[in-house]
Motif scaffolding. Sequence first.
Motif, short mmCIF file in Angstrom:
data_model
loop_
_atom_site.label_atom_id
_atom_site.label_comp_id
_atom_site.label_asym_id
_atom_site.label_seq_id
_atom_site.Cartn_x
_atom_site.Cartn_y
_atom_site.Cartn_z
N CYS A 122 52.34 48.42 -37.45
CA CYS A 122 52.36 47.19 -38.26
C CYS A 122 53.79 46.83 -38.67
O CYS A 122 54.15 45.65 -38.69
CB CYS A 122 51.47 47.34 -39.50
N ARG A 123 54.60 47.84 -38.99
CA ARG A 123 56.00 47.54 -39.35
C ARG A 123 56.69 46.82 -38.19
O ARG A 123 57.43 45.86 -38.39
CB ARG A 123 56.74 48.83 -39.69
N GLN A 124 56.42 47.29 -36.96
CA GLN A 124 57.00 46.65 -35.77
C GLN A 124 56.42 45.23 -35.60
O GLN A 124 57.16 44.28 -35.35
CB GLN A 124 56.73 47.50 -34.52
N MET A 125 55.10 45.09 -35.78
CA MET A 125 54.46 43.78 -35.60
C MET A 125 55.03 42.75 -36.58
O MET A 125 55.12 41.57 -36.26
CB MET A 125 52.95 43.89 -35.79
N LEU A 126 55.41 43.21 -37.77
CA LEU A 126 55.94 42.28 -38.78
C LEU A 126 57.40 41.93 -38.53
O LEU A 126 57.89 40.90 -38.98
CB LEU A 126 55.75 42.86 -40.18
N ARG A 127 58.09 42.83 -37.78
CA ARG A 127 59.52 42.58 -37.46
C ARG A 127 59.69 41.59 -36.33
O ARG A 127 60.66 40.86 -36.26
CB ARG A 127 60.16 43.90 -37.01
N GLN A 128 58.72 41.55 -35.39
CA GLN A 128 58.94 40.80 -34.15
C GLN A 128 58.56 39.32 -34.31
O GLN A 128 57.87 38.94 -35.25
CB GLN A 128 58.16 41.46 -33.01
N LYS A 129 59.02 38.51 -33.36
CA LYS A 129 58.70 37.08 -33.38
C LYS A 129 58.07 36.68 -32.05
O LYS A 129 58.70 36.96 -31.02
CB LYS A 129 59.96 36.26 -33.62
N GLY A 131 55.23 37.14 -34.95
CA GLY A 131 54.74 38.36 -35.58
C GLY A 131 53.22 38.43 -35.55
O GLY A 131 52.55 37.55 -35.03
N GLY A 132 52.70 39.52 -36.13
CA GLY A 132 51.24 39.68 -36.20
C GLY A 132 50.70 40.50 -35.05
O GLY A 132 51.44 40.90 -34.14
N GLY A 133 49.40 40.74 -35.09
CA GLY A 133 48.77 41.54 -34.05
C GLY A 133 47.36 41.94 -34.42
O GLY A 133 46.82 41.48 -35.44
N GLY A 175 49.23 37.95 -40.75
CA GLY A 175 48.90 37.77 -39.33
C GLY A 175 48.43 39.02 -38.60
O GLY A 175 48.33 39.02 -37.37
N ILE A 176 48.13 40.08 -39.36
CA ILE A 176 47.63 41.29 -38.69
C ILE A 176 46.15 41.46 -39.02
O ILE A 176 45.75 41.42 -40.19
CB ILE A 176 48.42 42.54 -39.13
#
Length: 269
Positions: A122-129, A131-133, A175-176
Amino acid sequence: MLLRKKVIIITGAGGGLGAGLARVCHREGAAVVVADVRAEAAQSVARPCGRRGLAVACDVRVDADLRRLVAETVRRFGRIDGLVNNAGVNFAKAFLDTTEDDWERVISVDLKPVFFLTQYVCRQMLRQKPGGGSIINISSVHSQAVLPGSGPYDAAKWGVVGMGKSIAVELAARGIRVNTISPGLLNTQIWKDIMAAAPSRKECLAHWRAQIPLGRVIEPDEIGELAAFLLSDRSRSMTGANVLADGGMSSQLISKEPYEPKPIQGRDK
Ligand SMILES: NC(=O)c1ccc[n+]([C@@H]2O[C@H](COP(=O)([O-])OP(=O)(O)OC[C@H]3O[C@@H](n4cnc5c(N)ncnc54)[C@H](O)[C@@H]3O)[C@@H](O)[C@H]2O)c1
């Protein structure tokens, strides 16, 4: 294809249900990261996925392995869109004989890493653009009703349902989504062991047909199709759910009598 351009990590994907999840996610267009403590098994599942497959030797009990799994995925594919926490060990032993080591063995695979791998992903999912997953935890029909001698397994499988709901409500606005799948009896090694332990294949099949309203065990790829839907944007309205895929097993109070009973009518006063 439901999962085109998505990058999905699946733990325990070297065999059984996890291999089915990887097959279907790949077929639906995803890049799949096949993580398993058995490195060679992971490679044999990832190999047919070609450039959209990556095998990672990962013991989910080891925190450094979980962090490396996330890092290797991002290094190879640049992002993470989905995670299926599938790795699990089964357990059956009388409650009064169960030891602390038994408890640790089950909880260290079936519960604790679900929390921490989800956190790292989740930390990675929130960093990327963008974001979310989408996260999926594999629980069991044991999240509805249980068998004797399965205390640590039940604690873990009920635990992942509650933990999933908690993370789902906390991260929904970011967004997760987090959902659980609770399968019934699957056509994996467990089913082969059950058949081998029975006095005859015929009696074994008759017993289980009576317990499962659909009359058959569930194939790993069938759970894969449900997982692909939950990992995809088609399920965008769903988070915090525990989806049963148990052939009706947990809806049936007891199996039907092996004889035809007379009709029973309520008595009017
Ligand atoms: N088989 C069933 O009937 C059934 C029913 C309901 C739920 N489940 C759940 O489905 C999941 C998969 O079960 P399965 O039947 O495919 O089991 P399986 O034993 O066939 O496969 C489990 C996989 O997890 C891997 N694994 C085990 N310990 C690991 C660890 N420490 N780190 C990384 N990988 C590890 C194994 O190497 C194996 O590839 C489990 O969570 C299980 O509880 C299974």
